[in-house]
Write an enzyme that holds these catalytic residues in place. Structure first.
Site, mmCIF file in Angstrom:
data_model
loop_
_atom_site.group_PDB
_atom_site.id
_atom_site.type_symbol
_atom_site.label_atom_id
_atom_site.label_comp_id
_atom_site.label_asym_id
_atom_site.label_seq_id
_atom_site.Cartn_x
_atom_site.Cartn_y
_atom_site.Cartn_z
ATOM 1 N N LYS A 137 0.832 -1.209 0.000
ATOM 2 C CA LYS A 137 0.000 0.000 0.000
ATOM 3 C C LYS A 137 0.863 1.255 0.000
ATOM 4 O O LYS A 137 0.715 2.135 -0.843
ATOM 5 C CB LYS A 137 -0.925 0.015 1.234
ATOM 6 C CG LYS A 137 -1.620 1.343 1.454
ATOM 7 C CD LYS A 137 -2.511 1.331 2.673
ATOM 8 C CE LYS A 137 -1.927 1.980 3.888
ATOM 9 N NZ LYS A 137 -1.731 3.438 3.815
ATOM 10 N N ASN A 138 1.768 1.325 0.965
ATOM 11 C CA ASN A 138 2.563 2.552 1.078
ATOM 12 C C ASN A 138 3.543 2.700 -0.082
ATOM 13 O O ASN A 138 3.997 3.811 -0.375
ATOM 14 C CB ASN A 138 3.318 2.575 2.413
ATOM 15 C CG ASN A 138 2.374 2.762 3.586
ATOM 16 O OD1 ASN A 138 1.181 2.986 3.397
ATOM 17 N ND2 ASN A 138 2.895 2.667 4.791
ATOM 18 N N CYS A 175 -6.208 8.147 8.849
ATOM 19 C CA CYS A 175 -6.437 7.526 10.160
ATOM 20 C C CYS A 175 -6.297 8.530 11.289
ATOM 21 O O CYS A 175 -5.509 9.467 11.210
ATOM 22 C CB CYS A 175 -5.407 6.424 10.384
ATOM 23 S SG CYS A 175 -5.808 4.898 9.550
ATOM 24 N N ARG A 212 -1.326 15.244 12.268
ATOM 25 C CA ARG A 212 -0.448 14.916 11.149
ATOM 26 C C ARG A 212 -0.343 16.124 10.232
ATOM 27 O O ARG A 212 -0.973 16.189 9.186
ATOM 28 C CB ARG A 212 -0.983 13.681 10.408
ATOM 29 C CG ARG A 212 -1.053 12.479 11.293
ATOM 30 C CD ARG A 212 -1.654 11.291 10.602
ATOM 31 N NE ARG A 212 -0.694 10.553 9.813
ATOM 32 C CZ ARG A 212 -1.000 9.462 9.124
ATOM 33 N NH1 ARG A 212 -2.225 9.022 9.116
ATOM 34 N NH2 ARG A 212 -0.084 8.834 8.425
ATOM 35 N N VAL A 232 1.231 19.022 7.603
ATOM 36 C CA VAL A 232 1.892 18.883 6.297
ATOM 37 C C VAL A 232 2.940 19.975 6.092
ATOM 38 O O VAL A 232 3.351 20.246 4.975
ATOM 39 C CB VAL A 232 0.882 18.885 5.118
ATOM 40 C CG1 VAL A 232 0.043 17.629 5.112
ATOM 41 C CG2 VAL A 232 0.004 20.121 5.138
ATOM 42 N N ASP A 255 3.636 1.384 12.129
ATOM 43 C CA ASP A 255 2.438 0.715 11.610
ATOM 44 C C ASP A 255 2.231 -0.672 12.223
ATOM 45 O O ASP A 255 1.138 -1.226 12.129
ATOM 46 C CB ASP A 255 2.511 0.583 10.078
ATOM 47 C CG ASP A 255 2.258 1.915 9.396
ATOM 48 O OD1 ASP A 255 1.830 2.862 10.082
ATOM 49 O OD2 ASP A 255 2.488 2.007 8.181
ATOM 50 N N ARG A 307 -9.099 -0.155 4.017
ATOM 51 C CA ARG A 307 -8.255 0.869 3.400
ATOM 52 C C ARG A 307 -6.893 0.298 3.011
ATOM 53 O O ARG A 307 -6.253 0.800 2.081
ATOM 54 C CB ARG A 307 -8.036 2.039 4.376
ATOM 55 C CG ARG A 307 -9.220 2.957 4.500
ATOM 56 C CD ARG A 307 -8.826 4.243 5.199
ATOM 57 N NE ARG A 307 -7.500 4.654 4.809
ATOM 58 C CZ ARG A 307 -6.583 5.162 5.622
ATOM 59 N NH1 ARG A 307 -6.838 5.337 6.876
ATOM 60 N NH2 ARG A 307 -5.398 5.496 5.170
HETATM 61 C C1 UD1 Z 1 3.750 7.192 6.111
HETATM 62 C C2 UD1 Z 1 2.960 5.936 5.936
HETATM 63 C C3 UD1 Z 1 2.343 5.516 7.258
HETATM 64 C C4 UD1 Z 1 3.415 5.400 8.324
HETATM 65 C C5 UD1 Z 1 4.265 6.662 8.380
HETATM 66 C C6 UD1 Z 1 5.469 6.538 9.303
HETATM 67 C C7 UD1 Z 1 2.178 6.030 3.665
HETATM 68 C C8 UD1 Z 1 1.027 6.143 2.746
HETATM 69 N N1 UD1 Z 1 1.904 6.151 4.965
HETATM 70 O O1 UD1 Z 1 2.839 8.204 6.544
HETATM 71 O O2 UD1 Z 1 1.714 4.254 7.076
HETATM 72 O O3 UD1 Z 1 2.821 5.186 9.580
HETATM 73 O O4 UD1 Z 1 4.771 6.989 7.075
HETATM 74 O O5 UD1 Z 1 6.262 5.467 8.921
HETATM 75 O O6 UD1 Z 1 3.301 5.796 3.250
HETATM 76 N N2 UD1 Z 1 5.117 15.230 10.219
HETATM 77 C C9 UD1 Z 1 5.125 16.579 10.455
HETATM 78 N N3 UD1 Z 1 4.990 17.433 9.393
HETATM 79 C C10 UD1 Z 1 4.853 16.973 8.113
HETATM 80 C C11 UD1 Z 1 4.844 15.585 7.882
HETATM 81 C C12 UD1 Z 1 4.978 14.737 8.965
HETATM 82 O O7 UD1 Z 1 5.261 17.010 11.597
HETATM 83 O O8 UD1 Z 1 4.736 17.791 7.190
HETATM 84 C C13 UD1 Z 1 5.229 14.289 11.364
HETATM 85 C C14 UD1 Z 1 3.941 13.497 11.572
HETATM 86 O O9 UD1 Z 1 3.003 14.197 12.336
HETATM 87 C C15 UD1 Z 1 4.457 12.272 12.264
HETATM 88 C C16 UD1 Z 1 5.826 12.061 11.652
HETATM 89 O O10 UD1 Z 1 6.192 13.304 11.070
HETATM 90 O O11 UD1 Z 1 4.607 12.495 13.637
HETATM 91 C C17 UD1 Z 1 5.903 10.955 10.618
HETATM 92 O O12 UD1 Z 1 5.035 11.244 9.572
HETATM 93 P P1 UD1 Z 1 5.358 10.809 8.070
HETATM 94 O O13 UD1 Z 1 6.645 10.055 8.019
HETATM 95 O O14 UD1 Z 1 5.219 12.004 7.229
HETATM 96 O O15 UD1 Z 1 4.173 9.814 7.794
HETATM 97 P P2 UD1 Z 1 3.268 9.736 6.505
HETATM 98 O O16 UD1 Z 1 4.084 9.988 5.291
HETATM 99 O O17 UD1 Z 1 2.031 10.515 6.722
#
Ligand code: UD1
Length: 421
Positions: free
Chosen positions: A22-23, A116, A121, A123, A309, A401
């Site tokens: 998926k990821n 989820c 979370r 951006v 995860d 999902r």
């Molecule tokens: C991806 C995975 C998810 C996994 C996660 C961590 C996919 C589709 N999803 O999610 O399954 O649990 O990596 O391995 O690949 N953060 C910020 N600002 C940002 C972005 C992230 O503060 O702009 C923080 C988040 O709140 C979180 C941490 O960074 O605490 C990790 O997030 P991130 O690695 O970005 O996870 P995802 O890419 O959303």
């Protein structure tokens, strides 16, 4: 509302073909927007998140066609640069389309994403990457707009965010000049995305390390790519066997990227080995588990550490361990919602902040529980397979999902599990 019913307390035994990742596939689908021909993917998992991503690609002008697990994406006619709000609310990864749209057209608009409920979370790191590449970024009442002719630049991430690293890559591959990403995520999904982009003609070096270098090219080309096996789905089934006991063969489990998971489950007492194929290739994994799990101390972290995860499935395993375990969540702060559900099944878990202390019990018992998020739902399946009596898991829409058909897979292990309306 979809529910799963499970009668547990019997060892598992059988073989599963592990679904595509998926990821891994979601950023690859977004990458399709960077070329003007037809991309062809095989081993695509048939899950809600993929359907959602395909919906977004269609909404901006792509023509997508599924044939079983094959998916073709014709991106010759990209006409829109805004991602619809409903899609973005449904799935956080929809934000990845922004980087690709920006790279292709110099413009992208989206909304703050959903997904989820596992913690805040933001951006901000995604937007930081866009602005470091020269885009103007505006945010207004939940709407985000990025615009401008991109050019290479230096991006420094304070935390190795998977999604932000992917978005930076997608935006940078067509930006003239050199881009360097410092503090990049090192997840296997970053490596496979870079492999795909390179196959499309991108010039990238350093993926799998904290420093990725990209030399912008003027054009990318269509290609064909086989999505690798899902390390988190494979890890879920390894955890289920460790909790319930028994044995399983997981064809297509990506052994090389599962080190922290297999090592941890082996510490819990499981015997896990690679399945050797011809020419040194590894075809998957085999697991055998006898007796109760042993307790462990564990923390989650960015790859190559233990994946967040699989934290919830580990809670299920450790609820049955012979002694006290400690688990620290270092990635998402609100990822312990499943603990309350496991407690309904008799687990003894005390959560304080980002730490859980688990006093292992000799057995769990079936109960009516709720899947709060994707991996939490899968953890409840693992716990229910080990528990005495019947468990009913509500709100399984979250599980769909990310898992093609968790009931089909567990039935392959002779688990007593079924969907009920
Ligand atoms: C991806 C995975 C998810 C996994 C996660 C961590 C996919 C589709 N999803 O999610 O399954 O649990 O990596 O391995 O690949 N953060 C910020 N600002 C940002 C972005 C992230 O503060 O702009 C923080 C988040 O709140 C979180 C941490 O960074 O605490 C990790 O997030 P991130 O690695 O970005 O996870 P995802 O890419 O959303």
């Amino acid at each position: 509302m979809s529910e799963i019913r499970i009668c547990g307390y019997r060892p598992l035994s059988g073989e599963i073909n592990v679904q595509g990742s998926k990821n891994g596939v979601l950023p690859m689908l977004a990458a399709s927007l960077l070329q003007c021909g037809t991309m062809r993917f095989t081993n695509v998992p048939i899950i809600q998140d993929v359907a959602c991503m395909v919906g977004i690609l269609e909404s901006v002008g792509c023509r997508c066609r599924f044939q079983g697990s094959r998916l073709s994406i014709d991106a010759s006619r990209v006409i829109k640069t805004a991602i619809p709000q409903e899609d973005v609310k449904k799935m956080r990864s929809s934000i990845l389309v922004m980087g690709a749209l920006l790279g292709r057209t110099g413009e992208a608009a989206a909304w703050y994403p959903g997904g989820c409920s596992i913690g805040s979370r933001p951006v901000d790191l995604h937007l930081l990457a866009f602005s470091r590449l020269g885009a103007g970024v505006e945010e207004e009442e939940g709407r985000i707009r990025a615009r401008g002719r991109l050019r290479g630049g230096e991006i420094v991430f304070p935390f190795p965010s998977v999604g932000a690293t992917e978005n930076a890559l997608l935006a940078a591959v067509l930006a003239p000049g050199e881009t360097v990403i410092f503090g990049a995520a090192r997840e296997p999904e970053i490596i496979t995305l870079c492999q795909l982009l390179r196959q499309m003609g991108a010039v990238i070096a350093g993926e799998g390390t904290e420093r990725i270098q990209i030399k912008g090219v003027s054009r990318l080309y269509e290609t064909e790519y086989a999505v690798p096996g899902d390390r988190i789905a494979a890890g879920t089934y390894l955890a289920a066997v460790t909790a319930a006991g028994g044995q399983a063969v997981l064809w297509g489990a990506p052994w090389e990227s599962m080190g922290a998971v297999t090592e941890t489950l082996c510490r819990c007492g499981a015997c896990i080995e690679p399945l050797p194929g011809e020419g040194g290739r590894i075809l998957g994994a085999r697991i055998l588990m006898e007796g109760r799990p042993r307790p462990v101390r564990l923390q989650t972290g960015p790859y190559p550490e233990f994946p967040t995860d699989l934290q919830s499935p580990m809670l299920a395993v450790l609820s049955l361990a012979e002694g006290e375990s400690r688990l620290r969540e270092n990635v998402f702060e609100a990822r312990f919602k499943t603990a309350a559900e496991l407690k309904k099944m008799g687990a003894d878990i005390t959560v304080s902040g980002n730490q859980a202390v688990i006093q292992g019990k000799e057995g769990l018992s079936g109960a009516r529980v709720r899947a709060w998020d994707l991996r939490g739902g899968a953890a409840l399946v693992a716990a229910a397979l080990a528990a005495r009596g019947e468990t009913v898991i509500e709100d399984c829409i979250h599980i769909e999902r990310g898992y093609e058909d968790i009931c089909r897979d567990v039935q392959c292990l002779h688990g007593d599990i079924r969907w009920s309306a």
